[in-house]
Design a protein around this motif. Structure first.
Motif, short mmCIF file in Angstrom:
data_model
loop_
_atom_site.label_atom_id
_atom_site.label_comp_id
_atom_site.label_asym_id
_atom_site.label_seq_id
_atom_site.Cartn_x
_atom_site.Cartn_y
_atom_site.Cartn_z
N TYR A 368 -76.74 -20.88 -36.40
CA TYR A 368 -75.94 -21.95 -36.63
C TYR A 368 -74.43 -21.72 -36.07
CZ TYR A 368 -73.69 -26.05 -38.73
OH TYR A 368 -73.05 -27.40 -38.89
N ALA A 369 -74.02 -20.59 -36.58
CA ALA A 369 -72.65 -20.14 -35.91
C ALA A 369 -72.53 -19.97 -34.41
CB ALA A 369 -72.39 -18.65 -36.56
N GLU A 370 -73.65 -19.46 -33.88
CA GLU A 370 -73.93 -19.55 -32.36
C GLU A 370 -73.79 -20.67 -31.84
OE1 GLU A 370 -72.96 -16.73 -31.01
OE2 GLU A 370 -73.73 -17.14 -28.84
N VAL A 371 -74.32 -21.50 -32.19
CA VAL A 371 -74.38 -22.98 -31.68
C VAL A 371 -73.06 -23.76 -31.48
CG1 VAL A 371 -75.25 -25.42 -32.12
CG2 VAL A 371 -76.86 -23.60 -32.44
N LYS A 372 -72.40 -23.30 -32.67
CA LYS A 372 -70.74 -23.92 -33.03
C LYS A 372 -70.13 -23.14 -31.63
CE LYS A 372 -70.77 -23.41 -37.37
NZ LYS A 372 -70.31 -23.38 -38.73
N ARG A 373 -70.26 -21.97 -31.60
CA ARG A 373 -69.62 -21.22 -30.47
C ARG A 373 -70.11 -21.74 -29.35
NH1 ARG A 373 -69.17 -16.68 -27.34
NH2 ARG A 373 -71.58 -16.63 -27.36
N GLN A 374 -71.12 -21.89 -29.16
CA GLN A 374 -71.38 -22.31 -27.58
C GLN A 374 -70.95 -23.65 -27.57
OE1 GLN A 374 -73.21 -21.55 -25.05
NE2 GLN A 374 -73.92 -19.30 -25.80
N LEU A 375 -71.02 -24.65 -28.42
CA LEU A 375 -70.58 -25.74 -28.26
C LEU A 375 -69.10 -25.72 -27.87
CD1 LEU A 375 -72.20 -28.02 -31.20
CD2 LEU A 375 -72.73 -28.07 -28.51
N GLU A 376 -68.30 -24.96 -28.54
CA GLU A 376 -66.82 -24.82 -28.28
C GLU A 376 -66.75 -24.24 -26.78
OE1 GLU A 376 -65.71 -22.44 -31.85
OE2 GLU A 376 -66.45 -24.22 -33.02
N LEU A 377 -67.54 -23.24 -26.57
CA LEU A 377 -67.42 -22.65 -25.18
C LEU A 377 -67.60 -23.87 -24.01
CD1 LEU A 377 -69.57 -19.52 -25.05
CD2 LEU A 377 -67.01 -19.77 -24.47
N ARG A 378 -68.26 -24.94 -24.31
CA ARG A 378 -68.64 -26.01 -23.40
C ARG A 378 -67.82 -27.12 -23.55
NH1 ARG A 378 -74.24 -25.04 -22.07
NH2 ARG A 378 -74.84 -22.86 -22.97
N GLY A 379 -66.61 -26.87 -24.55
CA GLY A 379 -66.01 -27.90 -24.89
C GLY A 379 -66.45 -29.24 -25.26
N VAL A 380 -67.68 -29.07 -26.10
CA VAL A 380 -68.12 -30.21 -26.56
C VAL A 380 -67.38 -30.55 -28.17
CG1 VAL A 380 -70.17 -31.31 -27.70
CG2 VAL A 380 -70.11 -30.00 -25.50
N ALA A 381 -66.66 -31.58 -28.60
CA ALA A 381 -66.37 -31.74 -29.89
C ALA A 381 -67.15 -32.20 -30.80
CB ALA A 381 -65.15 -32.82 -29.73
N TYR A 382 -67.49 -31.40 -32.11
CA TYR A 382 -68.46 -31.79 -32.92
C TYR A 382 -67.66 -32.10 -34.46
CZ TYR A 382 -68.05 -27.03 -34.08
OH TYR A 382 -67.80 -25.62 -34.22
N ARG A 383 -68.67 -32.59 -35.18
CA ARG A 383 -68.30 -32.61 -36.58
C ARG A 383 -69.26 -32.25 -37.38
NH1 ARG A 383 -66.80 -38.58 -38.66
NH2 ARG A 383 -69.03 -38.95 -38.77
N GLU A 384 -69.11 -31.34 -38.44
CA GLU A 384 -70.19 -30.84 -39.14
C GLU A 384 -70.51 -31.70 -40.43
OE1 GLU A 384 -70.44 -26.36 -40.06
OE2 GLU A 384 -68.61 -26.48 -39.25
N ASN A 385 -71.64 -31.96 -40.40
CA ASN A 385 -72.17 -32.98 -41.55
C ASN A 385 -73.28 -32.29 -42.34
OD1 ASN A 385 -72.97 -35.03 -42.85
ND2 ASN A 385 -73.27 -36.39 -41.41
N TRP A 386 -73.15 -31.89 -43.51
CA TRP A 386 -73.85 -31.24 -44.28
C TRP A 386 -74.99 -32.12 -44.74
CZ3 TRP A 386 -75.15 -32.06 -49.47
CH2 TRP A 386 -74.24 -32.72 -50.10
N ARG A 387 -74.95 -33.42 -44.63
CA ARG A 387 -75.71 -34.50 -45.17
C ARG A 387 -76.88 -35.01 -44.23
NH1 ARG A 387 -72.74 -38.93 -48.82
NH2 ARG A 387 -74.75 -39.67 -48.51
N LEU A 388 -76.66 -34.51 -43.00
CA LEU A 388 -77.36 -34.70 -41.88
C LEU A 388 -78.89 -33.80 -41.63
CD1 LEU A 388 -77.46 -36.61 -39.28
CD2 LEU A 388 -76.64 -34.63 -38.24
N VAL A 389 -79.99 -34.47 -42.48
CA VAL A 389 -81.03 -33.83 -42.65
C VAL A 389 -82.26 -34.39 -41.96
CG1 VAL A 389 -80.53 -32.55 -44.73
CG2 VAL A 389 -81.29 -34.95 -44.66
N ARG A 390 -83.39 -33.74 -41.88
CA ARG A 390 -84.62 -34.20 -41.35
C ARG A 390 -85.57 -33.71 -42.60
NH1 ARG A 390 -85.49 -36.42 -35.75
NH2 ARG A 390 -83.20 -37.03 -35.53
N GLY A 391 -86.37 -34.53 -43.05
CA GLY A 391 -87.31 -34.11 -44.13
C GLY A 391 -88.64 -33.53 -43.70
N LEU A 392 -88.83 -33.13 -42.50
CA LEU A 392 -90.25 -32.66 -42.12
C LEU A 392 -90.18 -31.20 -41.97
CD1 LEU A 392 -90.88 -35.54 -39.53
CD2 LEU A 392 -91.75 -35.31 -41.90
#
Ligand code: AMP
Length: 567
Positions: A368-392
């Motif tokens: 997860y930490a690496e995904v965030k770092r990668q997004l930052e490298l690519r200049g992609v702005a994101y918001r963390e949302n701990w309630r975003l889940v998939r139940g499968l």
């Protein structure tokens, strides 16, 4: 006038028929998409092809019908989609057997007018039984418990029914009971596979990956698709029963004996690139108010998501009384789904629940930490949302959702995530997967909201294209051939041309050209044909000039800027 017997009753029957004449409507939750709006749909699709192509994705075209088990297995039979929203039917080649069965099912033996006085229901049953046992003997139909019970019980019920009907005064209630028992058993016989209209396409892509042996190709395999999906949801703005998705998937066979920990960085980069691609696509479309939410849901293990779900469940049990009925039920069936709740009264409680981010195992946390770092490298702005889940269970690590402006409560335009277990669940070799699905209908709605003129049917003008570049106004026999040739040459050069099928007075022709929003009218009368000098009228300002026939294409090219001409 002599009265023709029976004519008036025939006439009234006809009138009755006319009154009944049915006005067909599109099926609830489906829509017709018309020009010029379809130009916008095409642009949205074409842009996807271009952008996804630059990321190395190729298009996969999938069937719209699939075996229902594919979705029951992948999405889960307990979900709403599979449980109650699928459009399904049975597929088989037994026409005669089906007809006999249908006769039984549709025959209302004891209605307001009992029909068994002149009708032999046993005959239908016999035919059905005969055809069924024949197909079972030939091995065309599997000997399932339903089939065997139909063969045994229906024969028995048929004998009871026959005995009852042979009585001088058959007991209507008895007849009804036997008949509906026969109907029920006939209905339960499965003649073939249960097929459904696909509710989504990720499972189909995985099915195709396995079936087409794509693990033998260079990995990863990057595919995109677009097309209609079907879910029997309650229709509302932005939610339809036939809706369109544009999606992409990256699938990669797992090389045996690789150390999973070593590939975390690589997986994270793939996730980030997929997200970057959707965001680049939305940017290219000019979608407004785009918001990317991300989360990690760990993986299905006791020291990761499963442990977290236990903690969540325990915490939910403590506040159970304060939750609504839906959430109370979900504590047992799928506690993660409680986090999806939009109920105002539950929000404060949910805010105090344990968060998955605090319970990820070391590998998932690193990913997860690496995904965030990668997004930052690519200049992609994101918001963390701990309630975003998939139940499968097979969903793991990265999940994301993108929302856009102008859509009210149905504002999610894209949902995606990693699903490393799915291909294996569907019978394939261990394979990693990440993908997303974009709701095309909603993307279009959002674009239209942002540019009201699009919604009012002026998309073509707004996009710099007109429905018609040149209206060929011709009159006279000699002009007809010239007009046809001129239209052919102009179309071959990429102009949008309207050629009236019959000659029109010039006044009428110009009015028609105006209505179509044509930019030029090419006027061809006897004089023009004779002199070879054609008249070109610019409709916006009413100016007109003479052009020699052979120079027309060059003349119009000069006058219409490049983006106005569809090459
Ligand atoms: P899902 O496959 O449920 O993850 O949905 C992915 C995206 O498809 C959503 O974010 C929506 O934009 C879109 N979508 C899902 N269901 C519908 C529907 N019934 N009508 C229109 N769009 C939908």
């Amino acid at each position: 006038m002599e009265q023709i017997p029976g004519l008036s009753s025939l006439a009234s029957a006809y009138q009755g028929h006319m009154a009944e004449k049915r006005k067909f409507q599109a099926i609830k939750g489906t829509r017709d998409l018309l020009p010029p709006e379809t130009e916008l749909w095409n642009r949205v699709e074409q842009t996807a092809r271009e952008v996804f192509g630059t990321f190395g994705f190729g298009e996969i075209r999938l069937p719209i019908i699939e075996n229902i088990d594919l979705f029951a297995r992948s999405i889960g039979s307990e979900t709403d989609i599979v449980g109650k929203e699928m459009f399904s039917f049975e597929e088989y080649g037994f026409t005669a057997l089906d007809t006999f069965r249908r006769n039984i099912i549709t025959l209302n033996l004891v209605g307001p007018e009992p029909r068994f006085g002149f009708f032999n229901p046993q005959l239908h049953v016999d035919r059905f039984l005969e055809a069924l046992s024949f197909s079972v003997q030939k091995g065309e139909i599997a000997k399932t418990p339903e089939v065997l019970s139909a063969l045994e019980n229906v024969t028995e019920l048929r004998d009871h029914l026959t005995a009852e009907l042979q009585k001088e005064k058959p007991d209507r209630e008895e007849v009804r009971v036997y008949w509906s028992a026969i109907q029920q058993r006939a209905k339960n016989v499965h003649l073939g596979d249960q097929i459904c209209l696909r509710p989504e396409a990720t499972a189909s892509v995985c099915r195709a990956y396995i079936q087409q042996n794509m693990q033998a190709l260079a990995q990863p395999v990057k595919l995109y698709y677009m097309g209609p999906m079907f879910r029997r949801e309650r229709p509302q703005k932005g939610r339809y029963r036939q809706f369109y998705q544009i999606g992409a998937e990256v699938l990669e066979a797992i090389t045996p004996n690789t150390d999973a920990t070593k590939t975390i960085g690589k997986d994270a980069a793939v996730d980030a690139e997929v997200i970057e691609m959707v965001m680049a696509y939305f940017a290219r479309l000019g979608l407004e108010g785009v918001q990317l939410d991300i989360n990690s849901i760990g993986h299905s293990a006791p020291d990761c998501r499963r442990g977290y779900v236990e903690k969540l469940k325990a915490a939910l049990e403590k506040v159970k009384d304060k939750l609504g009925a839906d959430s109370q039920r979900r504590i047992e069936t799928n506690p993660l789904r409680v986090l999806d709740s939009k109920l105002e009264s539950e929000q404060e409680i949910i805010a105090g629940l344990p968060r998955i981010g605090d319970h990820l195992c070391a590998d998932c946390a690193k990913h997860y930490a690496e995904v965030k770092r990668q997004l930052e490298l690519r200049g992609v702005a994101y918001r963390e949302n701990w309630r975003l889940v998939r139940g499968l269970d097979y969903y793991m690590r990265t999940t994301f959702e993108i929302t856009a402006r102008g859509l009210g409560s149905q504002n999610a335009v894209c949902g995606g995530g990693r699903y490393d277990g799915l291909v294996e669940l569907l019978g394939g070799a261990p394979t990693k997967g990440i993908g997303f699905a974009i709701g095309e209908d909603r993307v279009i709605l959002s674009l239209q909201e942002a540019r009201k003129e699009v919604a009012s049917g002026e998309w073509l003008v707004a996009s710099g294209k007109s429905a018609c570049d040149v209206y060929v106004a011709w009159m006279g026999k000699t002009a007809e051939a010239t007009a046809i040739r001129a239209a052919r040459d102009l179309r071959a050069a990429g102009f949008r041309v309207e050629l009236p099928p019959v000659e029109q007075k010039f006044g009428k022709a110009l009015g028609q050209a105006d209505k179509l929003g044509a930019r030029y009218a090419l006027i061809l009368g006897e004089d023009e044909v004779a002199s070879g000098e054609w008249t070109v009228k610019t409709l916006a300002d009413g100016t007109q000039g003479k052009v020699r026939g052979e120079g027309l294409v060059a003349y119009l090219r000069r006058n219409l800027s490049e983006r106005e001409v569809k090459q």
